[in-house]
Design a protein around this motif. Structure first.
Motif, PDB file in Angstrom:
ATOM      1  N   CYS A   1     -59.794 -21.272 -70.990  1.00  0.00           N
ATOM      2  CA  CYS A   1     -58.883 -20.180 -70.670  1.00  0.00           C
ATOM      3  C   CYS A   1     -59.638 -18.858 -70.820  1.00  0.00           C
ATOM      4  O   CYS A   1     -60.117 -18.540 -71.905  1.00  0.00           O
ATOM      5  CB  CYS A   1     -57.676 -20.203 -71.602  1.00  0.00           C
TER       6      CYS A   1
ATOM      7  N   HIS B   1     -58.327 -16.001 -70.673  1.00  0.00           N
ATOM      8  CA  HIS B   1     -57.476 -14.997 -71.317  1.00  0.00           C
ATOM      9  C   HIS B   1     -57.734 -15.002 -72.822  1.00  0.00           C
ATOM     10  O   HIS B   1     -57.928 -13.963 -73.424  1.00  0.00           O
ATOM     11  CB  HIS B   1     -55.996 -15.294 -71.064  1.00  0.00           C
ATOM     12  N   CYS B   2     -57.712 -16.234 -73.417  1.00  0.00           N
ATOM     13  CA  CYS B   2     -57.828 -16.304 -74.885  1.00  0.00           C
ATOM     14  C   CYS B   2     -59.143 -16.946 -75.350  1.00  0.00           C
ATOM     15  O   CYS B   2     -59.458 -16.931 -76.521  1.00  0.00           O
ATOM     16  CB  CYS B   2     -56.641 -17.058 -75.483  1.00  0.00           C
TER      17      CYS B   2
ATOM     18  N   CYS C   1     -51.864 -22.032 -70.020  1.00  0.00           N
ATOM     19  CA  CYS C   1     -52.568 -22.239 -71.285  1.00  0.00           C
ATOM     20  C   CYS C   1     -51.526 -22.415 -72.401  1.00  0.00           C
ATOM     21  O   CYS C   1     -50.665 -21.553 -72.584  1.00  0.00           O
ATOM     22  CB  CYS C   1     -53.462 -21.033 -71.567  1.00  0.00           C
TER      23      CYS C   1
ATOM     24  N   CYS D   1     -52.079 -19.286 -75.266  1.00  0.00           N
ATOM     25  CA  CYS D   1     -51.660 -17.897 -75.040  1.00  0.00           C
ATOM     26  C   CYS D   1     -50.574 -17.761 -73.972  1.00  0.00           C
ATOM     27  O   CYS D   1     -50.105 -16.658 -73.714  1.00  0.00           O
ATOM     28  CB  CYS D   1     -52.872 -17.033 -74.689  1.00  0.00           C
TER      29      CYS D   1
HETATM   30 ZN   LIG Z   1     -55.250 -18.994 -73.213  1.00  0.00          ZN
END
Ligand SMILES: [Zn+2]
Length: 153
Positions: free
Chosen positions: A8, A10-11, A56, A59
């Motif tokens: 992921c 994003h995180c 995900c 997150c």
């Molecule tokens: Zn994530």
């Protein structure tokens, strides 16, 4: 629905993600051979596209994968060849007009953008400095060098 292991962006977690949505379409193109017939296409090629949306579990942000295949590119058994690419969030920079040193610094900044804002900003500054160096910009600091770059463009 499908579940696959993805990193992921994003995180930063590498985790199993569930596919929560999917959309597909096929585009056909008629290829004419006018020496043969101008009324009927000689053959038809098709471009298939599918977008898969994964979520995900850590997150709760989404990752989008694009899968494409082209009817003229097939495997030894005549099976379609699928090209997969993660298109969201952006995690790389596919360009051939950005110098490698600048691109590497930019990709490094992208990798940490959701993890540490301060580290990301420093990496972006490094990217700009590398860009100025590549353009042989003159100046006492980054601000001057960027103005120098802009004046010459
Ligand atoms: Zn994530």
């Amino acid at each position: 629905m499908d579940e696959i292991i993805l990193t992921c962006f994003h995180c930063g977690n590498k985790t199993s993600m569930k596919r929560v949505a999917s959309h597909e379409l096929t585009d056909h193109d008629e290829i004419f051979d006018y020496s043969f017939s101008s009324y009927r296409p000689a053959y038809v090629v098709s471009l298939y596209k599918r977008w898969n949306v994964y979520i995900c579990p850590v997150c709760k942000e989404i990752t989008v994968e694009r899968v494409t295949s082209f009817s003229e590119e097939i495997g030894p058994e005549g099976e379609p060849i699928y090209n997969k690419k993660l298109i969201y969030p952006m995690n790389s920079n596919d360009t051939n007009y950005i110098p490698d040193t600048v691109n590497d610094a930019f990709v490094a900044a992208l990798k940490v953008r959701h993890l540490d804002g301060a580290v990301c900003i420093m990496a972006l500054r490094r990217t700009l400095e590398k860009m100025c160096k590549d353009k042989e910009a003159k100046g006492k600091d980054l601000f001057d060098k960027l103005k120098n770059c802009q004046r010459r463009n």
